[in-house]
Design an enzyme around this catalytic site. Sequence first.
Site, PDB file in Angstrom:
ATOM      1  N   GLU A   4       4.762   5.714  -5.438  1.00 14.66           N
ATOM      2  CA  GLU A   4       3.851   5.128  -4.461  1.00 14.66           C
ATOM      3  C   GLU A   4       2.584   4.585  -5.122  1.00 14.66           C
ATOM      4  O   GLU A   4       1.912   5.312  -5.860  1.00 14.66           O
ATOM      5  CB  GLU A   4       3.473   6.181  -3.411  1.00 14.66           C
ATOM      6  CG  GLU A   4       2.580   5.631  -2.301  1.00 14.66           C
ATOM      7  CD  GLU A   4       2.358   6.627  -1.180  1.00 14.66           C
ATOM      8  OE1 GLU A   4       1.316   6.550  -0.520  1.00 14.66           O
ATOM      9  OE2 GLU A   4       3.223   7.486  -0.968  1.00 14.66           O
ATOM     10  N   LYS A  14       0.226  15.377   4.023  1.00  8.96           N
ATOM     11  CA  LYS A  14       1.111  14.565   3.189  1.00  8.96           C
ATOM     12  C   LYS A  14       0.317  13.875   2.096  1.00  8.96           C
ATOM     13  O   LYS A  14       0.766  13.760   0.952  1.00  8.96           O
ATOM     14  CB  LYS A  14       1.851  13.536   4.061  1.00  8.96           C
ATOM     15  CG  LYS A  14       2.933  12.753   3.313  1.00  8.96           C
ATOM     16  CD  LYS A  14       2.436  11.455   2.707  1.00  8.96           C
ATOM     17  CE  LYS A  14       3.563  10.675   2.048  1.00  8.96           C
ATOM     18  NZ  LYS A  14       3.075   9.442   1.368  1.00  8.96           N
ATOM     19  N   HIS A  61      -4.573  -0.069  -0.549  1.00 14.53           N
ATOM     20  CA  HIS A  61      -3.177   0.299  -0.765  1.00 14.53           C
ATOM     21  C   HIS A  61      -2.282  -0.939  -0.807  1.00 14.53           C
ATOM     22  O   HIS A  61      -1.421  -1.066  -1.667  1.00 14.53           O
ATOM     23  CB  HIS A  61      -2.719   1.242   0.350  1.00 14.53           C
ATOM     24  CG  HIS A  61      -1.309   1.696   0.219  1.00 14.53           C
ATOM     25  ND1 HIS A  61      -0.930   2.682  -0.657  1.00 14.53           N
ATOM     26  CD2 HIS A  61      -0.179   1.289   0.841  1.00 14.53           C
ATOM     27  CE1 HIS A  61       0.381   2.871  -0.559  1.00 14.53           C
ATOM     28  NE2 HIS A  61       0.850   2.039   0.343  1.00 14.53           N
TER      29      HIS A  61
END
Length: 431
Positions: free
Chosen positions: A85, A269, A383
């Site tokens: 990620e 998370k 992101h």
Amino acid sequence: MMKPMSSRLSGFYNLSVAERQEQLRQQGWLMEHDLATLVGNEALPLDLADHMIENVIGTYPLPLGIALNFIINGKEVLVPMAIEEPSVVAGASYMAKLARSTGGFQAQADPPLMIGQMQIINLENPYLSRHRLLSEKEALLAEAAKCDPILQKLGGGAKDLEVRVIENSPIGSYLVLHLIVDVRDAMGANAVNTATEKLTPLVESISGGKVHLRILSNLADKRLARAACVIPVDQLQQDEFPGEAVRDGIIAAWAFAASDPYRAATHNKGIMNGIDAVLIATGNDWRAVEAGAHAYAARNGRYTSLSHWGKDQQGNLVGTLELPLPVGIVGGATKVHPLAKLSLRILGVQTAQELAEIIVSVGLAQNLAALRALATEGIQRGHMALHARQVAIAAGAQGEEIEKLANQLVAAQNIRIDFAEQILQSWRKST
């Protein structure tokens, strides 16, 4: 190997992969032969993989990055992270940079005590059987100690036992015996499971029942790790957002997770993004830690945030994180996988407790990175800029096309694979 001086490596992000490797080698974080492990088949030879699990047909590589800027308990640390990620490594590194002015992260890990559970069924009087088992505690611990003389010699082994009565279950009442084992620098599953197997005949003899399940618990709440950091308000200022506004926004975002399980799941998370990446890099069982962490988050009957954020009397942002962290530096993949061994050497850890202290600090840093983004520009802006590279690659971009296409996707605020494919096709038609 020369002793590394600092985890603060300015401009590291802008270097090529080869230049990053060379800088780490020059500063003593890597040795010459490590470069072959990082880039070649030595990362995980296929014949070695074939002996690690069943039905092997290949290997599945993940990007291995380095989180920079960490000071943990006064020690400079480079942190290997294996994750697919984008923004996780960058986020943790930047938050570690913000924490440096106040000494970085302070962390502490409990002794490596793991719980082995034994389910005892077919009892006439569970309370009487519980009394008998507790009365024979010393004999039971002595029997458990016989199964691993080496662990005992190192100061580990069975240390205590607890017995609980489960009164209301689908099969009626039964007992659960918890064998508490000090597993030293191992994660401990094999040692604990072996000890419970060894203890079974004696437990059945004393209790008058039948031992059914006997297995390690992943809710390792006797093996907690905790970290704390203090971030000065002036470090939090970002573009048009004053430091005080960012601090208060972070605290408000944490309060959402503290009070709402739907938000807490995503909040936690984010913590595990950082923690799992270090667990994978070091060959530890990230699934076990995940299970224990989420169970711990619900220990009081309601799922909530693992972290806590507030402010001190000086107005600084203060964060803490606590969760079970059963990790090891011996046994399993930590001593088999070449990259796991290299990652542990880069970290420079000497004990499993020290590794846990690093990992919990990374989790806190990653949590701060997510909260700061949410409290200011939103999670997508930074992101998605990193995600654009993955979209460019998926669309078929190669070499220098990747960065060029990613930049164009970000500028257009349209990071979609179909749009990326259209741009590529137009480029290639014009050449």
